[in-house]
Design a protein around this motif. Structure first.
Motif, PDB file in Angstrom:
ATOM      1  N   GLY A  53       4.078   0.654   9.487  1.00 54.58           N
ATOM      2  CA  GLY A  53       4.302  -0.381   8.495  1.00 54.58           C
ATOM      3  C   GLY A  53       3.018  -1.055   8.068  1.00 54.58           C
TER       4      GLY A  53
ATOM      5  N   GLU B  88       1.067   1.391   5.765  1.00 49.49           N
ATOM      6  CA  GLU B  88       1.643   1.477   4.421  1.00 49.49           C
ATOM      7  C   GLU B  88       1.224   0.285   3.567  1.00 49.49           C
ATOM      8  OE1 GLU B  88       5.519   1.551   5.867  1.00 49.49           O
ATOM      9  OE2 GLU B  88       5.361   3.609   6.628  1.00 49.49           O
TER      10      GLU B  88
ATOM     11  N   VAL C 238       3.849  -8.362   9.156  1.00 50.89           N
ATOM     12  CA  VAL C 238       3.963  -6.909   9.257  1.00 50.89           C
ATOM     13  C   VAL C 238       3.268  -6.466  10.541  1.00 50.89           C
ATOM     14  CG1 VAL C 238       3.467  -4.692   8.151  1.00 50.89           C
ATOM     15  CG2 VAL C 238       3.918  -6.720   6.740  1.00 50.89           C
TER      16      VAL C 238
ATOM     17  N   HIS D  37       7.627  -4.235   0.596  1.00 49.52           N
ATOM     18  CA  HIS D  37       7.406  -3.535   1.855  1.00 49.52           C
ATOM     19  C   HIS D  37       8.741  -3.240   2.511  1.00 49.52           C
ATOM     20  CE1 HIS D  37       6.840  -3.400   6.281  1.00 49.52           C
ATOM     21  NE2 HIS D  37       5.901  -2.563   5.919  1.00 49.52           N
TER      22      HIS D  37
ATOM     23  N   ASP E 203      10.546  -1.959   5.948  1.00 45.88           N
ATOM     24  CA  ASP E 203      10.395  -1.717   7.377  1.00 45.88           C
ATOM     25  C   ASP E 203      11.085  -0.398   7.707  1.00 45.88           C
ATOM     26  OD1 ASP E 203      10.897  -1.682  10.232  1.00 45.88           O
ATOM     27  OD2 ASP E 203      10.289  -3.789  10.229  1.00 45.88           O
ATOM     28  N   GLN E 204      10.304   0.592   8.137  1.00 47.32           N
ATOM     29  CA  GLN E 204      10.845   1.933   8.351  1.00 47.32           C
ATOM     30  C   GLN E 204      11.804   2.004   9.540  1.00 47.32           C
ATOM     31  OE1 GLN E 204      10.211   4.562   6.135  1.00 47.32           O
ATOM     32  NE2 GLN E 204       9.513   2.726   5.056  1.00 47.32           N
TER      33      GLN E 204
END
Length: 217
Positions: free
Chosen positions: A28, A31, A178, A204, A206-207
């Motif tokens: 995160g 990215e 993050v 953004h 969050d994966q």
């Protein structure tokens, strides 16, 4: 002349980094930083790295360089760090420039930095920030792993880093929730007090949780 934002570049770098870093911890952070570096069309990206550090941020910065046509330079403290960093980056298919030495030994050779990433867990990160020779068109400074909560003294920290005699001025700073926390600061072009009017929103995802965050910078 000053940094100019491109949402298209930021989006492409973000997606590219998501795809490349999906198997790495702290992706995160990678990215977000990749999108910011690409979006501002930065030409000289510098970062610090020490032995045992995560590699995903470096991957994100190398991806950003691909979209800006600039340089990505990693500063490591010793040969052991250089060897580990180089081999791990080669495994990812990326090969940024590497400079070995302490901050005061290498920063003189990096003139015109417009995107700088440091890790607060490295003991000399304040010194790296103070010694950085920033671009005349302004710069973005990023400090990762700062804390889990915003620090009310962050503006003071950035101003102390820039110093009273600096030709660059702090435009604004922001805490981004993050990873383990990111402090980001914009500094003005030489002799200018403001980079842009208003603020910009960065999306953004969050994966891990799937949550979507819109961060104002």
């Amino acid at each position: 002349m000053k940094l100019a934002w491109s949402a298209e570049r930021a989006s492409k770098a973000y997606i590219h980094t998501v795809q490349s870093c999906q198997n790495f911890h702290e992706s995160g952070v990678a990215e977000m930083i990749s999108a910011m570096a690409a979006g501002w069309n930065t030409k000289l990206i510098a970062e610090t790295w020490s032995q045992g550090g995560v590699i995903s941020t470096s991957m994100g910065l190398s991806i950003a360089k691909h979209y800006t046509g600039g340089r990505h330079v990693c500063i490591v403290p010793d040969e052991r760090s250089r060897s580990e960093y180089s081999s791990r980056m080669i495994e990812t298919g990326m090969s940024p420039e590497i400079m070995v030495g302490e901050a005061d030994e290498v920063m003189n050779d990096l003139v015109g930095i417009d995107f700088l990433v440091v890790d607060s867990r490295r003991k000399d990160y304040h010194r790296v920030l103070r010694l950085a020779k920033l671009s005349n068109k302004g710069a973005v400074l990023v400090c990762k792993n700062v804390s889990s909560k915003p620090d009310s003294s962050s503006s003071f920290m950035w101003r102390s880093v820039l110093g009273q005699g600096s030709s660059h001025k702090l435009v604004r700073s922001v805490f981004l929730p993050v990873g383990k926390g990111i402090e980001m600061a914009h500094v003005s072009p030489t002799g200018v007090n403001n980079l842009v009017k208003g603020k910009r929103w960065v999306r953004h995802v969050d994966q891990r949780s799937g949550d979507v965050h819109f961060i104002r910078t």
